[in-house]
Design a protein around this motif. Structure first.
Motif, PDB file in Angstrom:
ATOM      1  N   MET A  12       0.847  -1.194   0.000  1.00 45.23           N
ATOM      2  CA  MET A  12       0.000   0.000   0.000  1.00 45.23           C
ATOM      3  C   MET A  12       0.878   1.238   0.000  1.00 45.23           C
ATOM      4  N   SER A  13       0.500   2.205  -0.820  1.00 46.25           N
ATOM      5  CA  SER A  13       1.252   3.456  -0.881  1.00 46.25           C
ATOM      6  C   SER A  13       0.283   4.628  -0.863  1.00 46.25           C
ATOM      7  N   ARG A  14       0.854   5.805  -0.673  1.00 50.98           N
ATOM      8  CA  ARG A  14       0.001   6.972  -0.472  1.00 50.98           C
ATOM      9  C   ARG A  14       0.629   8.210  -1.101  1.00 50.98           C
ATOM     10  N   ASP A  15      -0.224   9.039  -1.694  1.00 52.45           N
ATOM     11  CA  ASP A  15       0.183  10.338  -2.225  1.00 52.45           C
ATOM     12  C   ASP A  15      -0.632  11.390  -1.481  1.00 52.45           C
ATOM     13  N   ASN A  16      -0.024  12.000  -0.476  1.00 55.51           N
ATOM     14  CA  ASN A  16      -0.774  12.950   0.354  1.00 55.51           C
ATOM     15  C   ASN A  16      -1.203  14.196  -0.431  1.00 55.51           C
ATOM     16  N   ALA A  17      -0.414  14.592  -1.387  1.00 57.51           N
ATOM     17  CA  ALA A  17      -0.751  15.790  -2.162  1.00 57.51           C
ATOM     18  C   ALA A  17      -2.037  15.601  -2.960  1.00 57.51           C
ATOM     19  N   LYS A  18      -2.286  14.344  -3.353  1.00 54.82           N
ATOM     20  CA  LYS A  18      -3.466  14.040  -4.162  1.00 54.82           C
ATOM     21  C   LYS A  18      -4.566  13.360  -3.362  1.00 54.82           C
ATOM     22  N   ASN A  19      -4.320  13.146  -2.077  1.00 55.26           N
ATOM     23  CA  ASN A  19      -5.288  12.407  -1.238  1.00 55.26           C
ATOM     24  C   ASN A  19      -5.640  11.067  -1.870  1.00 55.26           C
ATOM     25  N   MET A  20      -4.615  10.363  -2.301  1.00 54.68           N
ATOM     26  CA  MET A  20      -4.810   9.090  -2.983  1.00 54.68           C
ATOM     27  C   MET A  20      -4.008   7.986  -2.308  1.00 54.68           C
ATOM     28  N   VAL A  21      -4.542   6.794  -2.368  1.00 48.27           N
ATOM     29  CA  VAL A  21      -3.810   5.601  -1.961  1.00 48.27           C
ATOM     30  C   VAL A  21      -3.919   4.561  -3.065  1.00 48.27           C
ATOM     31  N   SER A  22      -2.939   3.684  -3.094  1.00 48.83           N
ATOM     32  CA  SER A  22      -2.950   2.580  -4.046  1.00 48.83           C
ATOM     33  C   SER A  22      -2.643   1.289  -3.305  1.00 48.83           C
ATOM     34  N   LEU A  23      -3.098   0.209  -3.867  1.00 48.85           N
ATOM     35  CA  LEU A  23      -2.809  -1.112  -3.325  1.00 48.85           C
ATOM     36  C   LEU A  23      -2.303  -1.969  -4.478  1.00 48.85           C
ATOM     37  N   GLN A  24      -1.014  -2.250  -4.479  1.00 51.63           N
ATOM     38  CA  GLN A  24      -0.427  -3.132  -5.475  1.00 51.63           C
ATOM     39  C   GLN A  24      -0.547  -4.558  -4.967  1.00 51.63           C
ATOM     40  N   MET A  25      -1.240  -5.372  -5.727  1.00 57.38           N
ATOM     41  CA  MET A  25      -1.491  -6.752  -5.319  1.00 57.38           C
ATOM     42  C   MET A  25      -0.788  -7.703  -6.274  1.00 57.38           C
ATOM     43  N   ASN A  26       0.190  -8.439  -5.773  1.00 60.86           N
ATOM     44  CA  ASN A  26       0.954  -9.390  -6.571  1.00 60.86           C
ATOM     45  C   ASN A  26       0.692 -10.812  -6.072  1.00 60.86           C
ATOM     46  N   SER A  27       1.065 -11.766  -6.895  1.00 58.76           N
ATOM     47  CA  SER A  27       0.912 -13.186  -6.534  1.00 58.76           C
ATOM     48  C   SER A  27      -0.487 -13.468  -6.010  1.00 58.76           C
ATOM     49  N   LEU A  28      -1.467 -12.999  -6.742  1.00 59.56           N
ATOM     50  CA  LEU A  28      -2.852 -13.129  -6.288  1.00 59.56           C
ATOM     51  C   LEU A  28      -3.292 -14.579  -6.243  1.00 59.56           C
ATOM     52  N   LYS A  29      -4.127 -14.867  -5.258  1.00 59.35           N
ATOM     53  CA  LYS A  29      -4.653 -16.210  -5.039  1.00 59.35           C
ATOM     54  C   LYS A  29      -6.166 -16.199  -5.147  1.00 59.35           C
ATOM     55  N   PRO A  30      -6.784 -17.321  -5.434  1.00 61.19           N
ATOM     56  CA  PRO A  30      -8.255 -17.359  -5.489  1.00 61.19           C
ATOM     57  C   PRO A  30      -8.899 -16.849  -4.195  1.00 61.19           C
ATOM     58  N   GLU A  31      -8.251 -17.075  -3.072  1.00 62.57           N
ATOM     59  CA  GLU A  31      -8.821 -16.619  -1.803  1.00 62.57           C
ATOM     60  C   GLU A  31      -8.748 -15.100  -1.612  1.00 62.57           C
ATOM     61  N   ASP A  32      -8.107 -14.403  -2.539  1.00 61.42           N
ATOM     62  CA  ASP A  32      -8.108 -12.937  -2.515  1.00 61.42           C
ATOM     63  C   ASP A  32      -9.362 -12.370  -3.173  1.00 61.42           C
ATOM     64  N   THR A  33     -10.152 -13.231  -3.778  1.00 58.54           N
ATOM     65  CA  THR A  33     -11.380 -12.793  -4.438  1.00 58.54           C
ATOM     66  C   THR A  33     -12.329 -12.164  -3.429  1.00 58.54           C
ATOM     67  N   ALA A  34     -12.741 -10.941  -3.699  1.00 59.65           N
ATOM     68  CA  ALA A  34     -13.609 -10.209  -2.782  1.00 59.65           C
ATOM     69  C   ALA A  34     -13.943  -8.856  -3.394  1.00 59.65           C
ATOM     70  N   VAL A  35     -14.868  -8.162  -2.754  1.00 62.03           N
ATOM     71  CA  VAL A  35     -15.061  -6.748  -3.049  1.00 62.03           C
ATOM     72  C   VAL A  35     -14.121  -5.969  -2.131  1.00 62.03           C
ATOM     73  N   TYR A  36     -13.334  -5.110  -2.720  1.00 58.68           N
ATOM     74  CA  TYR A  36     -12.356  -4.319  -1.961  1.00 58.68           C
ATOM     75  C   TYR A  36     -12.897  -2.905  -1.770  1.00 58.68           C
ATOM     76  N   TYR A  37     -12.811  -2.439  -0.536  1.00 57.64           N
ATOM     77  CA  TYR A  37     -13.332  -1.123  -0.171  1.00 57.64           C
ATOM     78  C   TYR A  37     -12.203  -0.240   0.362  1.00 57.64           C
ATOM     79  N   CYS A  38     -12.231   1.001  -0.066  1.00 57.39           N
ATOM     80  CA  CYS A  38     -11.318   2.001   0.468  1.00 57.39           C
ATOM     81  C   CYS A  38     -11.982   2.691   1.660  1.00 57.39           C
ATOM     82  N   ASN A  39     -11.199   2.972   2.656  1.00 57.50           N
ATOM     83  CA  ASN A  39     -11.692   3.647   3.859  1.00 57.50           C
ATOM     84  C   ASN A  39     -10.743   4.780   4.212  1.00 57.50           C
ATOM     85  N   ALA A  40     -11.291   5.889   4.694  1.00 49.75           N
ATOM     86  CA  ALA A  40     -10.439   7.005   5.079  1.00 49.75           C
ATOM     87  C   ALA A  40     -11.019   7.728   6.284  1.00 49.75           C
ATOM     88  N   ASP A  41     -10.138   8.121   7.158  1.00 51.73           N
ATOM     89  CA  ASP A  41     -10.476   8.928   8.336  1.00 51.73           C
ATOM     90  C   ASP A  41     -10.215  10.383   7.945  1.00 51.73           C
TER      91      ASP A  41
END
Length: 120
Positions: free
Chosen positions: A69-98
């Motif tokens: 996970m990485s973050r760009d504070n200037a843009k108020n953005m985050v990214s999630l780089q997902m490698n070596s994905l497995k079938p058990e990673d299957t899901a709906v992914y939600y972003c959350n912010a405080d």
């Protein structure tokens, strides 16, 4: 108004990679911690990764060494780089912010979710 918009989900084969992004926009004064959660069918929503405003990260044991996970504070953005994905990673992914809005109200915000499917 404050909103979180996610992008980057999709279908990928086992062992493949995907990159999710999330941008916060609107009447924002400051963005504190941000996180990625996921929810698979029939399961509870779980924390995948989180990052503080200073860039400190923590990950679920199930994704350590595979997700970054990485973050760009200037843009108020985050990214999630997902490698070596497995079938058990299957899901709906939600972003959350405080977020502290310009109204000085602080609360959690959620994105609409993006589907990640890992299947051959």
């Amino acid at each position: 108004q404050v909103q979180l918009v996610e992008s980057g989900g999709g279908l990928v084969q086992p062992g493949g990679s995907l990159r999710l992004s999330c941008a916060a926009s609107g009447s924002i004064l400051s963005v504190r911690a941000m996180g990625w959660y996921r929810q698979a069918p029939g399961k509870q929503r779980e924390l995948v990764a989180a990052i503080t405003s200073g860039g400190r990260t923590n990950y679920a044991d199930s994704v350590k060494g595979r997700f970054t996970m990485s973050r760009d504070n200037a843009k108020n953005m985050v990214s999630l780089q997902m490698n070596s994905l497995k079938p058990e990673d299957t899901a709906v992914y939600y972003c959350n912010a405080d977020i502290v809005a310009t109204s000085l109200v602080r609360r959690d915000y959620w994105g609409q979710g993006t589907q990640v499917t890992v299947s051959s």
